[in-house]
Design a protein around this motif. Structure first.
Motif, PDB file in Angstrom:
ATOM      1  N   TYR A   1       0.839  -1.191   0.000  1.00 50.58           N
ATOM      2  CA  TYR A   1       0.000   0.000   0.000  1.00 50.58           C
ATOM      3  C   TYR A   1       0.874   1.241   0.000  1.00 50.58           C
ATOM      4  O   TYR A   1       2.066   1.179   0.306  1.00 50.58           O
ATOM      5  N   ASP A   2       0.268   2.359  -0.368  1.00 51.53           N
ATOM      6  CA  ASP A   2       0.965   3.638  -0.470  1.00 51.53           C
ATOM      7  C   ASP A   2       0.324   4.599   0.507  1.00 51.53           C
ATOM      8  O   ASP A   2      -0.903   4.789   0.480  1.00 51.53           O
ATOM      9  N   GLY A   3       1.119   5.193   1.373  1.00 51.16           N
ATOM     10  CA  GLY A   3       0.576   6.129   2.345  1.00 51.16           C
ATOM     11  C   GLY A   3      -0.137   7.309   1.720  1.00 51.16           C
ATOM     12  O   GLY A   3      -0.937   7.982   2.386  1.00 51.16           O
ATOM     13  N   MET A   4       0.120   7.600   0.447  1.00 47.21           N
ATOM     14  CA  MET A   4      -0.511   8.732  -0.227  1.00 47.21           C
ATOM     15  C   MET A   4      -1.700   8.324  -1.083  1.00 47.21           C
ATOM     16  O   MET A   4      -2.309   9.156  -1.752  1.00 47.21           O
ATOM     17  N   THR A   5      -2.052   7.041  -1.094  1.00 46.05           N
ATOM     18  CA  THR A   5      -3.139   6.535  -1.935  1.00 46.05           C
ATOM     19  C   THR A   5      -4.124   5.783  -1.056  1.00 46.05           C
ATOM     20  O   THR A   5      -3.762   4.787  -0.435  1.00 46.05           O
ATOM     21  N   GLN A   6      -5.358   6.242  -1.011  1.00 44.47           N
ATOM     22  CA  GLN A   6      -6.347   5.634  -0.119  1.00 44.47           C
ATOM     23  C   GLN A   6      -7.327   4.701  -0.828  1.00 44.47           C
ATOM     24  O   GLN A   6      -8.116   4.041  -0.162  1.00 44.47           O
ATOM     25  N   ASN A   7      -7.299   4.641  -2.149  1.00 49.33           N
ATOM     26  CA  ASN A   7      -8.334   3.865  -2.848  1.00 49.33           C
ATOM     27  C   ASN A   7      -7.829   2.591  -3.517  1.00 49.33           C
ATOM     28  O   ASN A   7      -8.600   1.932  -4.221  1.00 49.33           O
ATOM     29  N   LYS A   8      -6.569   2.241  -3.310  1.00 45.15           N
ATOM     30  CA  LYS A   8      -6.085   0.989  -3.891  1.00 45.15           C
ATOM     31  C   LYS A   8      -4.856   0.483  -3.162  1.00 45.15           C
ATOM     32  O   LYS A   8      -4.108   1.244  -2.535  1.00 45.15           O
ATOM     33  N   VAL A   9      -4.669  -0.837  -3.237  1.00 43.95           N
ATOM     34  CA  VAL A   9      -3.433  -1.504  -2.837  1.00 43.95           C
ATOM     35  C   VAL A   9      -3.053  -2.397  -4.010  1.00 43.95           C
ATOM     36  O   VAL A   9      -3.763  -2.453  -5.019  1.00 43.95           O
ATOM     37  N   TRP A  10      -1.922  -3.091  -3.908  1.00 42.03           N
ATOM     38  CA  TRP A  10      -1.450  -3.891  -5.034  1.00 42.03           C
ATOM     39  C   TRP A  10      -0.959  -5.258  -4.567  1.00 42.03           C
ATOM     40  O   TRP A  10      -0.402  -5.389  -3.475  1.00 42.03           O
ATOM     41  N   HIS A  11      -1.140  -6.264  -5.423  1.00 41.62           N
ATOM     42  CA  HIS A  11      -0.465  -7.546  -5.260  1.00 41.62           C
ATOM     43  C   HIS A  11       0.779  -7.513  -6.132  1.00 41.62           C
ATOM     44  O   HIS A  11       0.687  -7.380  -7.363  1.00 41.62           O
ATOM     45  N   VAL A  12       1.947  -7.591  -5.486  1.00 39.43           N
ATOM     46  CA  VAL A  12       3.230  -7.520  -6.176  1.00 39.43           C
ATOM     47  C   VAL A  12       3.918  -8.875  -6.091  1.00 39.43           C
ATOM     48  O   VAL A  12       3.956  -9.500  -5.015  1.00 39.43           O
TER      49      VAL A  12
ATOM     50  N   LYS B  66      13.033  -9.900 -10.579  1.00 36.72           N
ATOM     51  CA  LYS B  66      12.293  -8.962 -11.417  1.00 36.72           C
ATOM     52  C   LYS B  66      10.817  -8.972 -11.015  1.00 36.72           C
ATOM     53  O   LYS B  66      10.243 -10.040 -10.767  1.00 36.72           O
ATOM     54  N   VAL B  67      10.213  -7.783 -10.981  1.00 38.46           N
ATOM     55  CA  VAL B  67       8.789  -7.698 -10.668  1.00 38.46           C
ATOM     56  C   VAL B  67       7.989  -8.171 -11.878  1.00 38.46           C
ATOM     57  O   VAL B  67       8.146  -7.641 -12.982  1.00 38.46           O
ATOM     58  N   THR B  68       7.149  -9.171 -11.681  1.00 37.10           N
ATOM     59  CA  THR B  68       6.361  -9.744 -12.773  1.00 37.10           C
ATOM     60  C   THR B  68       4.877  -9.440 -12.638  1.00 37.10           C
ATOM     61  O   THR B  68       4.095  -9.769 -13.548  1.00 37.10           O
ATOM     62  N   ARG B  69       4.487  -8.807 -11.528  1.00 38.49           N
ATOM     63  CA  ARG B  69       3.052  -8.547 -11.315  1.00 38.49           C
ATOM     64  C   ARG B  69       2.892  -7.373 -10.363  1.00 38.49           C
ATOM     65  O   ARG B  69       3.548  -7.315  -9.313  1.00 38.49           O
ATOM     66  N   GLN B  70       2.020  -6.422 -10.708  1.00 37.05           N
ATOM     67  CA  GLN B  70       1.637  -5.301  -9.857  1.00 37.05           C
ATOM     68  C   GLN B  70       0.129  -5.092 -10.041  1.00 37.05           C
ATOM     69  O   GLN B  70      -0.305  -4.147 -10.684  1.00 37.05           O
ATOM     70  N   GLU B  71      -0.650  -5.994  -9.498  1.00 36.68           N
ATOM     71  CA  GLU B  71      -2.081  -6.019  -9.758  1.00 36.68           C
ATOM     72  C   GLU B  71      -2.825  -5.111  -8.774  1.00 36.68           C
ATOM     73  O   GLU B  71      -2.776  -5.320  -7.561  1.00 36.68           O
ATOM     74  N   PRO B  72      -3.549  -4.075  -9.265  1.00 45.84           N
ATOM     75  CA  PRO B  72      -4.255  -3.172  -8.357  1.00 45.84           C
ATOM     76  C   PRO B  72      -5.501  -3.811  -7.754  1.00 45.84           C
ATOM     77  O   PRO B  72      -6.183  -4.623  -8.392  1.00 45.84           O
ATOM     78  N   ILE B  73      -5.785  -3.429  -6.506  1.00 44.33           N
ATOM     79  CA  ILE B  73      -6.942  -3.937  -5.768  1.00 44.33           C
ATOM     80  C   ILE B  73      -7.667  -2.745  -5.162  1.00 44.33           C
ATOM     81  O   ILE B  73      -7.106  -2.049  -4.305  1.00 44.33           O
ATOM     82  N   PRO B  74      -8.908  -2.458  -5.558  1.00 43.03           N
ATOM     83  CA  PRO B  74      -9.638  -1.327  -4.984  1.00 43.03           C
ATOM     84  C   PRO B  74      -9.940  -1.539  -3.497  1.00 43.03           C
ATOM     85  O   PRO B  74     -10.342  -2.632  -3.084  1.00 43.03           O
TER      86      PRO B  74
ATOM     87  N   THR C 228      -2.830 -15.474  -9.714  1.00 44.52           N
ATOM     88  CA  THR C 228      -2.680 -14.909 -11.056  1.00 44.52           C
ATOM     89  C   THR C 228      -3.968 -14.226 -11.502  1.00 44.52           C
ATOM     90  O   THR C 228      -4.135 -13.923 -12.689  1.00 44.52           O
ATOM     91  N   GLY C 229      -4.877 -13.965 -10.563  1.00 46.97           N
ATOM     92  CA  GLY C 229      -6.160 -13.373 -10.895  1.00 46.97           C
ATOM     93  C   GLY C 229      -6.162 -11.859 -10.790  1.00 46.97           C
ATOM     94  O   GLY C 229      -5.126 -11.217 -10.600  1.00 46.97           O
ATOM     95  N   THR C 230      -7.347 -11.283 -10.910  1.00 49.05           N
ATOM     96  CA  THR C 230      -7.533  -9.840 -10.797  1.00 49.05           C
ATOM     97  C   THR C 230      -8.398  -9.543  -9.585  1.00 49.05           C
ATOM     98  O   THR C 230      -8.900 -10.449  -8.908  1.00 49.05           O
ATOM     99  N   ALA C 231      -8.617  -8.246  -9.347  1.00 47.30           N
ATOM    100  CA  ALA C 231      -9.455  -7.845  -8.218  1.00 47.30           C
ATOM    101  C   ALA C 231     -10.863  -8.401  -8.342  1.00 47.30           C
ATOM    102  O   ALA C 231     -11.526  -8.677  -7.323  1.00 47.30           O
ATOM    103  N   ASP C 232     -11.353  -8.581  -9.563  1.00 51.80           N
ATOM    104  CA  ASP C 232     -12.698  -9.117  -9.759  1.00 51.80           C
ATOM    105  C   ASP C 232     -12.821 -10.568  -9.286  1.00 51.80           C
ATOM    106  O   ASP C 232     -13.932 -11.056  -9.052  1.00 51.80           O
ATOM    107  N   ASP C 233     -11.689 -11.244  -9.162  1.00 52.74           N
ATOM    108  CA  ASP C 233     -11.701 -12.653  -8.755  1.00 52.74           C
ATOM    109  C   ASP C 233     -11.583 -12.849  -7.247  1.00 52.74           C
ATOM    110  O   ASP C 233     -11.651 -13.989  -6.761  1.00 52.74           O
ATOM    111  N   ILE C 234     -11.386 -11.753  -6.500  1.00 47.60           N
ATOM    112  CA  ILE C 234     -11.172 -11.877  -5.059  1.00 47.60           C
ATOM    113  C   ILE C 234     -12.450 -12.347  -4.376  1.00 47.60           C
ATOM    114  O   ILE C 234     -13.547 -11.852  -4.651  1.00 47.60           O
ATOM    115  N   ILE C 235     -12.308 -13.298  -3.468  1.00 48.69           N
ATOM    116  CA  ILE C 235     -13.406 -13.740  -2.609  1.00 48.69           C
ATOM    117  C   ILE C 235     -13.240 -13.018  -1.271  1.00 48.69           C
ATOM    118  O   ILE C 235     -12.324 -13.317  -0.501  1.00 48.69           O
TER     119      ILE C 235
END
Length: 478
Positions: A196-207, A214-222, A277-284
């Motif tokens: 998470y980013d201290g300056m961003t309140q509406n999303k976090v990321w799966h990294v 090497k970073v292979t994934r930076q998937e945003p999560i609302p 390997t999913g997206t935010a839409d796949d989160i349970i």
């Protein structure tokens, strides 16, 4: 959820808010004895190199590497608005080889902010704006030693003598913050983190960072409210997201608090199961009773698909004052997270106050048997105090206890396997223990299979190492 007014303040008048916060901070009592700047938490005034340390007992010959722990050590500390989580990063390490403790070193992480306040010269490398405080954990990945933190800075790479080489964005592949708690999948070698980013309140990321760095994934999560997500966990198929009621607080920021997070009764507590390997839409998403989790022991999937997660849990966090962690510890819990019913069953394993759970990391994300943790005192303003170390056999329910005695304050203990192919739990656990009367510290090595025994060895450091956060055994690569 943030009001429209708060949203406008954050996006439009950030400079004004920062100015107001600075003014309010300056009005606070500068002479106050802050609980996280005094006593055992008093910062070390200098960097040291001490060689050929005295040892009691016998250091196992198999140990060839460094035990290193990261933590806050404020340079020219000011109690006004201070929080334990925001002190300048300092690593403390002991080099072990051939049964000897060759050296102890403590070194600041060379940040730009530290340099500007009169500290050591900053290390080169990319930054995320001016945010380069790194004070929480230290890991070894792809042959590199990395000091890490959440919510802001890129990692800092250190050399074998604990000097900061440079900040790193993994060769330009990381464009979001990193985490204090990435978890390596021992089956793939990749690191997984929720950041998470201290300056961003509406999303976090799966990294995800690959085994070759090497970073292979930076998937945003609302998300809402800017939650502070200190920890995550993984299983074979999922990454676990702990969206709990510690969130960004505009009131704390304006009041001059340097860690502007607090307990938010309006924020719904939930844990998410995200396909790796999913997206935010796949989160349970599964609702859970309000609580807070700093640290997970381990998690895995049962044959019926239920996710099992063991952890330290607190009834609240940052609800009892602005100085540092506080709240009622609930002990060790097991959560049974059902993806079919989207529900969580919480089971108390041990109600004894405790934190800093660690497993045998070779079994992370898999069914496991052993866990170790640090007891917490019931009445310490500095979070840590006189308390034992625990060992849990998750199969039999046995709990072992190692009490270090009066006046002894331990930190997190980490597991080190006897060999790469040793059975689970066969090895040692080690960590720093402060002697409050003598103002000294020992690196204590215990037999991980029976922690009730006397230490296998104690490496004696002739000064107090202030309590830090997380460390690891970094085996020598050469």
């Amino acid at each position: 959820m943030a009001s429209a007014v708060e949203t406008a303040i954050r996006s439009v008048v950030t400079k004004g808010v920062t100015t107001m916060a600075s003014i309010n901070r300056a009005l606070k009592d500068k002479s106050r004895d802050h609980p996280f700047l005094t006593g055992i938490h008093a910062p070390m005034p200098e960097e040291l190199t001490l060689e050929n340390l005295r040892v009691t007992g016998t250091i196992p010959a198999q140990l060839d590497g460094r035990y290193v722990r990261n933590g806050p050590n404020p340079f020219n500390p000011d109690p006004r608005g201070h929080h334990w989580f925001v002190g300048d990063g300092m690593v403390h390490g002991v080099r072990i080889r051939d049964g000897q403790a060759l050296w102890y070193r403590n070194r600041y992480i060379r940040s730009l902010d530290l340099q500007e306040r009169g500290g050591p010269k900053a290390a080169p490398g990319p930054r995320r704006g001016r945010r380069d405080l790194v004070n929480t954990n230290i890991i070894q990945h792809n042959g590199k030693i990395l000091a890490i933190v959440e919510a802001g800075s890129f990692p800092a790479e250190l050399d074998g003598n604990l000097e900061t080489i440079a900040y790193t964005d993994f060769g330009g592949t990381l464009t979001v913050p990193f985490s204090a708690h990435p978890h390596q999948d021992p089956l793939t070698g990749e690191l997984n983190a929720i950041v998470y980013d201290g300056m961003t309140q509406n999303k976090v990321w799966h990294v995800v960072v690959s085994a070759d760095g090497k970073v292979t994934r930076q998937e945003p999560i609302p998300v809402r409210d800017g939650p502070s997500i200190h920890e995550c966990s993984i299983t074979r198929n999922y990454v676990l997201i702990f969206d709990l009621p510690v969130t960004f607080s505009m009131g704390a920021l304006v009041a001059g608090q340097q860690f502007p997070y607090g307990w938010n009764t309006e924020h719904k507590a939930r844990v998410g199961l995200m396909p790796r390997t999913g997206t935010a839409d796949d989160i349970i998403w599964c609702d859970v009773d309000p609580c807070y989790v700093f640290h997970v022991s381990n998690s895995f999937e049962r044959e019926d698909g239920v996710v099992v997660c063991d952890m330290s849990v607190h009834e609240t966090m940052f609800a009892g004052g602005p100085d540092g962690p506080n709240g009622k510890p609930l002990g060790m819990e097991r959560w049974l997270i059902d993806p079919k019913g989207s529900k969580v069953e919480r089971i108390t394993i041990d109600s004894t106050p405790q934190e800093f759970h660690r497993p045998d990391e070779r079994f992370f994300g898999q069914s496991y048997r052993y866990a170790w943790s640090l007891g917490l005192p019931h009445d310490s303003d500095g979070f840590l105090g006189e308390a034992p170390i625990y060992r849990y056999d998750m199969e039999t329910g046995e709990r072992q206890v190692h009490d270090f005695g009066p006046g002894k304050v331990a930190g997190e203990f980490v597991f080190v396997p006897r060999s790469a192919d040793a059975a689970e739990g066969d090895g040692w656990i080690m960590g720093y223990v402060i002697d409050t009367a003598a103002e000294t510290t020992d690196l204590v090595i215990l037999d991980a299979s029976d922690i009730t025994k006397d230490p296998v060895a104690s490496v004696h450091i002739p000064h107090r190492v202030p309590p830090g956060f997380h460390g690891n055994w970094l085996p020598d690569a050469g």
